[in-house]
Design a protein around this motif. Structure first.
Motif, mmCIF file in Angstrom:
data_model
loop_
_atom_site.group_PDB
_atom_site.id
_atom_site.type_symbol
_atom_site.label_atom_id
_atom_site.label_comp_id
_atom_site.label_asym_id
_atom_site.label_seq_id
_atom_site.Cartn_x
_atom_site.Cartn_y
_atom_site.Cartn_z
ATOM 1 N N GLU A 1 -17.236 36.258 -5.006
ATOM 2 C CA GLU A 1 -16.232 37.622 -4.488
ATOM 3 C C GLU A 1 -17.023 37.790 -3.383
ATOM 4 O O GLU A 1 -15.775 38.230 -2.464
ATOM 5 C CB GLU A 1 -16.651 38.734 -5.421
ATOM 6 N N GLU B 1 -18.580 36.847 -9.671
ATOM 7 C CA GLU B 1 -19.111 38.345 -8.629
ATOM 8 C C GLU B 1 -19.820 38.269 -7.603
ATOM 9 O O GLU B 1 -20.257 38.445 -6.821
ATOM 10 C CB GLU B 1 -19.375 39.308 -9.856
ATOM 11 N N VAL C 1 -14.513 38.861 -0.177
ATOM 12 C CA VAL C 1 -13.626 40.111 -0.076
ATOM 13 C C VAL C 1 -13.778 40.591 1.346
ATOM 14 O O VAL C 1 -12.957 41.071 1.881
ATOM 15 C CB VAL C 1 -14.757 41.440 -0.771
ATOM 16 N N ASP D 1 -13.484 29.343 -5.122
ATOM 17 C CA ASP D 1 -12.663 29.876 -3.763
ATOM 18 C C ASP D 1 -11.475 29.794 -4.413
ATOM 19 O O ASP D 1 -10.536 31.185 -4.109
ATOM 20 C CB ASP D 1 -13.048 30.451 -2.866
ATOM 21 N N ARG E 1 -9.534 43.221 -9.903
ATOM 22 C CA ARG E 1 -9.225 42.176 -8.916
ATOM 23 C C ARG E 1 -8.171 41.760 -8.080
ATOM 24 O O ARG E 1 -7.350 41.749 -9.178
ATOM 25 C CB ARG E 1 -10.186 41.035 -9.377
ATOM 26 N N LEU F 1 -12.403 41.333 -14.324
ATOM 27 C CA LEU F 1 -13.175 40.207 -13.483
ATOM 28 C C LEU F 1 -13.718 39.294 -14.591
ATOM 29 O O LEU F 1 -13.861 37.700 -14.454
ATOM 30 C CB LEU F 1 -14.664 40.614 -13.598
ATOM 31 N N LEU G 1 -9.008 38.787 -1.198
ATOM 32 C CA LEU G 1 -9.459 39.220 -2.463
ATOM 33 C C LEU G 1 -9.953 41.151 -2.212
ATOM 34 O O LEU G 1 -10.675 41.337 -1.486
ATOM 35 C CB LEU G 1 -10.403 38.813 -2.937
ATOM 36 N N ARG H 1 -11.898 44.450 -4.456
ATOM 37 C CA ARG H 1 -11.371 45.270 -6.089
ATOM 38 C C ARG H 1 -11.399 46.368 -6.304
ATOM 39 O O ARG H 1 -11.696 47.459 -5.298
ATOM 40 C CB ARG H 1 -13.262 45.446 -6.059
#
Length: 348
Positions: free
Chosen positions: A304, A300, A308, A267, A320, A285, A313, A315
């Motif tokens: 992610e 992913e 998110v 992360d 990203r 990505l 983060l 998209r």
């Protein structure tokens, strides 16, 4: 002391050596299951009604992120109905014959649990439609013009399907479930209840501050919380710590590279690559995966979703992007905006 791969701590798929311990920590009754109050209440009514009618329970579909208790609930359903439990998974059922063999061997009232049910093959799904509705499967004997369909009656059973991606289930299959429950991430208070129960079973002495510290790094997921608790137990045993308080829990989890938000090495590598190499993005990505030395699918599906959800983060159609919270968490200062970003013609 050897260090563990942080993904084994934060990842939601249990390691082989951990399965026995995780099974021992699973609650055996619905009243012992912590969290998911809405699903528990609704499911309790379904099971009580089935017991009163002396029939197999309606088919149950459980959806939600991994590690929230779908398998545990399937085991509880079988226990509450005093029925045997058969466990399989969608990827293991790639032919209709595989499913027919399982279904034909089920006994009256048995619970069949299919994990990742959205990954079943299409022929098996089509066979499951009839089996769920009419408790019958049609076996095709022979080939070509001489093929014959032989109906095979099945014992009444309860299907419990689990999926992390309910949107991939075809509508006809989803509609055949009598009860659908969606599991949500746990609050820190709910995770602390899970940890208190597990600590008692592991004979651990943990202070309130220790539980708070571990729960805050558990990503809202009981499976991760229990796994971190066991790693804290290992650290405390080796260091001779009898009572795990907040500072001991913090030092133990820092050893395993799990930070205050529950971020692991991967992360932080993703966020650092975004912030230090690309001024916060946007970045594609595949480029991001190369920078952190991981497969695209790993970034992913493992890193992610939590980044998110925590607002670290974003998209975007262009790639990203690291948010302001990401810069703050890493202790970095965001760079000034590019000239094109301040221009009224910039379409970012």
């Amino acid at each position: 002391m050897s260090s563990a791969d942080p993904r084994e701590l934060i990842g939601t798929a249990p390691a082989v050596e951990e399965k026995a311990l995780e099974a021992a920590l699973r609650p055996k009754a619905l009243e012992d299951f912590v969290g998911q109050s809405t699903v528990r209440t609704q499911l309790s009514l379904v099971l009580q009604s089935s017991r009163m009618r002396h029939t197999a329970a309606d088919h149950v579909l459980l959806s939600g992120p991994p590690g929230l208790g779908k398998t545990t609930l399937a085991m509880i359903i079988a226990g509450e109905m005093q029925a045997a439990l058969r466990i399989t998974s969608g990827p293991a059922i790639q032919h209709a014959g595989d499913l027919a063999a399982i279904l034909s061997s089920l006994t009256d009232g048995e619970v069949l649990f299919i994990d990742e049910i959205h990954r079943m093959s299409r022929p098996a799904e089509e066979m499951l439609y009839i089996a769920m509705e009419d408790f019958r499967v049609d076996i095709i004997v022979g080939k070509g013009a001489g093929a014959t369909s032989i109906p095979l009656e099945l014992s009444p059973f309860t299907l419990v399907g689990a999926t992390t991606r309910a949107g991939l289930l075809p509508g006809p299959l989803r509609d055949r479930f009598g009860f659908t429950g969606h599991l949500e991430f746990y609050s820190p208070e709910e995770l602390q209840k899970v940890l208190r129960r597990s600590a008692g079973m592991l004979d651990m002495q943990v202070s309130t501050g220790g539980f708070v510290e571990i729960s805050s790094r558990s990503r809202g997921t009981p499976r991760i919380a229990n796994r971190l608790l066991r790693r804290v137990r290992d650290w405390a045993l080796v260091h001779g710590v009898a009572l795990v308080d907040d500072s001991a829990a913090s030092e133990a989890l820092d050893t395993y590279e799990v930070d205050s938000l529950g971020l692991d090495r991967l992360d932080r590598a993703v966020l650092e690559a975004l912030c230090t190499k690309f001024r916060g993005g946007p970045v594609g990505l595949s480029t991001l995966a190369i920078l952190v030395g991981e497969e695209t699918e790993t970034v992913e599906t493992v890193a992610e979703p939590y980044l998110v959800r925590e607002g670290l983060l974003a998209r975007t159609p262009r790639g990203r992007v690291a948010t302001e919270a990401a810069w703050e968490h890493l202790g970095l200062t965001p760079p000034p905006p590019r000239d094109e970003e301040t221009s009224p013609l910039w379409n970012g």
